[in-house]
Design a protein around this motif. Sequence first.
Motif, PDB file in Angstrom:
ATOM      1  N   VAL C 108       0.861  -1.184   0.000  1.00 23.03           N
ATOM      2  CA  VAL C 108       0.000   0.000   0.000  1.00 23.03           C
ATOM      3  C   VAL C 108       0.894   1.230   0.000  1.00 23.03           C
ATOM      4  CG1 VAL C 108      -0.316   0.056   2.510  1.00 23.03           C
ATOM      5  CG2 VAL C 108      -1.964   1.182   1.055  1.00 23.03           C
ATOM      6  N   THR C 109       0.498   2.220  -0.789  1.00 23.81           N
ATOM      7  CA  THR C 109       1.265   3.462  -0.831  1.00 23.81           C
ATOM      8  C   THR C 109       0.425   4.568  -0.200  1.00 23.81           C
ATOM      9  OG1 THR C 109       0.409   3.822  -3.052  1.00 23.81           O
ATOM     10  CG2 THR C 109       2.621   2.933  -2.885  1.00 23.81           C
ATOM     11  N   TYR C 110       1.101   5.576   0.331  1.00 15.25           N
ATOM     12  CA  TYR C 110       0.356   6.645   0.997  1.00 15.25           C
ATOM     13  C   TYR C 110       1.167   7.929   0.969  1.00 15.25           C
ATOM     14  CZ  TYR C 110      -2.857   8.760   4.320  1.00 15.25           C
ATOM     15  OH  TYR C 110      -3.800   9.560   4.905  1.00 15.25           O
ATOM     16  N   ARG C 124      -6.312   0.712   5.811  1.00 12.18           N
ATOM     17  CA  ARG C 124      -5.236   0.226   4.932  1.00 12.18           C
ATOM     18  C   ARG C 124      -4.405  -0.849   5.634  1.00 12.18           C
ATOM     19  NH1 ARG C 124      -6.286   5.538   4.286  1.00 12.18           N
ATOM     20  NH2 ARG C 124      -6.299   6.390   2.185  1.00 12.18           N
ATOM     21  N   LYS C 255     -11.577   4.279  -4.067  1.00  8.91           N
ATOM     22  CA  LYS C 255     -10.620   3.187  -3.919  1.00  8.91           C
ATOM     23  C   LYS C 255     -10.253   2.652  -5.285  1.00  8.91           C
ATOM     24  CE  LYS C 255     -13.241   1.843   0.098  1.00  8.91           C
ATOM     25  NZ  LYS C 255     -14.456   2.569  -0.338  1.00  8.91           N
ATOM     26  N   THR C 268      -5.125   1.756  -3.284  1.00 13.28           N
ATOM     27  CA  THR C 268      -5.019   3.113  -2.766  1.00 13.28           C
ATOM     28  C   THR C 268      -6.417   3.560  -2.382  1.00 13.28           C
ATOM     29  OG1 THR C 268      -5.427   4.247  -4.835  1.00 13.28           O
ATOM     30  CG2 THR C 268      -3.154   3.740  -4.335  1.00 13.28           C
ATOM     31  N   GLN C 350      -5.679   8.244  -7.798  1.00 12.35           N
ATOM     32  CA  GLN C 350      -5.637   6.818  -7.455  1.00 12.35           C
ATOM     33  C   GLN C 350      -4.879   5.982  -8.488  1.00 12.35           C
ATOM     34  OE1 GLN C 350      -8.651   8.384  -6.252  1.00 12.35           O
ATOM     35  NE2 GLN C 350      -7.529   8.151  -4.355  1.00 12.35           N
ATOM     36  N   GLU C 353      -1.174   5.475  -8.593  1.00 12.61           N
ATOM     37  CA  GLU C 353      -0.537   4.761  -7.480  1.00 12.61           C
ATOM     38  C   GLU C 353      -0.630   3.245  -7.650  1.00 12.61           C
ATOM     39  OE1 GLU C 353       0.761   6.083  -4.441  1.00 12.61           O
ATOM     40  OE2 GLU C 353       0.499   8.173  -4.989  1.00 12.61           O
TER      41      GLU C 353
END
Lengths: 144, 141, 407
Positions: C108-110, C124, C255, C268, C350, C353
């Motif tokens: 997961v990226t943030y 997440r 999402k 994401t 989104q 990512e």
Amino acid sequence: MKIFIMPPNSLILFDLVERFGHEPLSLMKALRDRVTSNEIEAPPLNVTVDDVKLGLKYAGIEIPSGIRGRLAIYGPLIDQAEAAIFMEDAPYSFGCVGCQRTNELAKLLVRKRKVPILSLDYPSNEDEAKDMVVRVKEFLEGLK
Amino acid sequence: MDSNIETRLIFIAPTSDLTPDRIARFVHNLGNEVTVKETCYGVVLQGPRDAVKRTLDEVRKMDPNRIFSKIRAFPMGDLRRCRAHHGSRPGFAQLEKEWKDLCLVEQGLICVEKGEKPPAPKKRQKIPVNDLKKLIDEVSP
Amino acid sequence: MIKIAQLSCGTEYSGVQAEIERAAETVGAKMVYPDVDMQKIDKAVEEFGFNPNSPQLKLMIARAIELANKNYDADAIFIATCFRCAEGALVRTELRKFVQEHVRLPVVTYSFTERTKAAQLLTRMEALVTIVERKELLARERQVGLTAGLDSGSSTTKAVIMRDNVIIGKYWLPTGDVYSSAETALTNALAEAGVKYEQLEGIGTTGYGRYTLGKKFNAKLVQEELTVNSKGAVWLAGKQKGEATIIDIGGMDNKAITVRDGIPDNFTMGGICAGASGRFLEMTAKRLKVEITELGALADQGDHGKVKMNSYCSVFGIQDLVTSLAAGNTLADVASAACHSVAEQIYEQQLQEIEVRRPIIQVGGTSLISGMVTAMEHTLGQRPIVPRDSQYIGAVGAALLASGLLG
């Protein structure tokens, strides 16, 4: 005199400044007060949301939070600086000095204070190291 | 924690014959109110600022150009910066590199001690365009 | 304990490191930091092929290479950099692609600000843990027995009753009070199914209100919406095998999830701003004085090219909408522009990512707005699949997965 060093966590610069009779404005001291505070809100460094807001004094809201948070720690050191030594191309500078944008901005903030500044390159051989130590000594002596 | 308490790292340059163990014993024998702990590169001292400063001054005398020091933010043995929990500290790699280069700084300190003025090191510069053209012509006339 | 490897820059100085660790702890995981020798850093940057100026980003790369070369053991990966840092965003995106090419770990990226709190990260982190811990459950493709799924979303609450892999009852309504909305949805779905509450063998809950409902209904499954919605989406679309991308434009956040055999491996979730979500479409419908159910058909008649609409902020978006109406544009053109503005944001935020994999499945209540699907088609160059009952993905996924936990 109070000397701001860049990188602000450098062992070599901290040692030389102290050895030659001045007070290094170090990041370690600034962090010390935070991490030994009785109220740890945001471990590990205890840089809180409010600190990041204080960083607004040095960089605008459109600047990433990591830059403002870092400046919240060492911006106040820059405010006290009576002189500064910048060592360029210091290797493996992570953590507090891990953001190159912050480092560049910090140098600009020091330059704006119009204090004496010595700029050096990180030494990569004996000749460069000799030159660096001698220049640091001369610079610091010249401040007295 | 008392704000008068300082934690200080002492580094032994790689060229020194001193060992962390010898420095630790030396510090114990000084009898200052300072706690000492051996590390890979020297020792950590912790105690009242004045006592730490006095101890450092004495330790430095053991090998003046090969003993280096800086203060540390986190107190001794702080779990927040424990390698076992968080991987190496962010500042660790830089310290490791600076420690390796302390033998270079030592040469500088010897220069200062002797009052020598070393020649300014040559900086790598970009070759002037005319010289470059000459070189190109030589390689492929 | 599930180990989530953290590859990040700026978390400690933004005051969010503790929030990340708190979120991980809450879901029974632990953040870990691959240890890297100094000598490996330059080599890692060279191997990766992008040399950032900021040293911390170099360290991030070296840590990722340790994971990619399997020198460090972790169950999932969390990649995060400061919001608005261009260099950080570059490294974050490219590292995500790099690790996904090398290891089969959920990622997961943030991008965070100083305001990021554990609660925002919880879903997440929970999804990462679910993917690791419940692999077998998530691999389930058929619903068995008689189960119910409840999806308590920020805008709507949905209930579904399933028996032996068939939906036999369903109901949705706007979310008011979390519990009473769910009770109404469930009662109506049960009535349609012709079964009694007591007959249910198990209940699954998901969405914002999942914990409250989980307790009230003594649910067998209480699970975040990322994994549950993915399951529901691939089941409804009949795409349980192979790869797919799920786009779920929700009431408050969007999402985008990539799945392999129905299990998410990258996702994401909008977090910084709710500007380009289903809520904006609701605001648009209200301003155009049409029902939200009519907005899609209206948009399909319009030409979005005629209206320039700010896609970054719902407030400015509505301002543009008012201005363009005043300038004489038709309601249809404006409705179309609003849908395209949301699609553009999904694409710009989104879908940058994640790696878009075909087929694309569009789900959630907003997938019923045909103009929104058309706008996604224009943006992606391919019309997304919108399965029947696409607004019920969460409830279906919950009913299906809950059936995997029956004794």
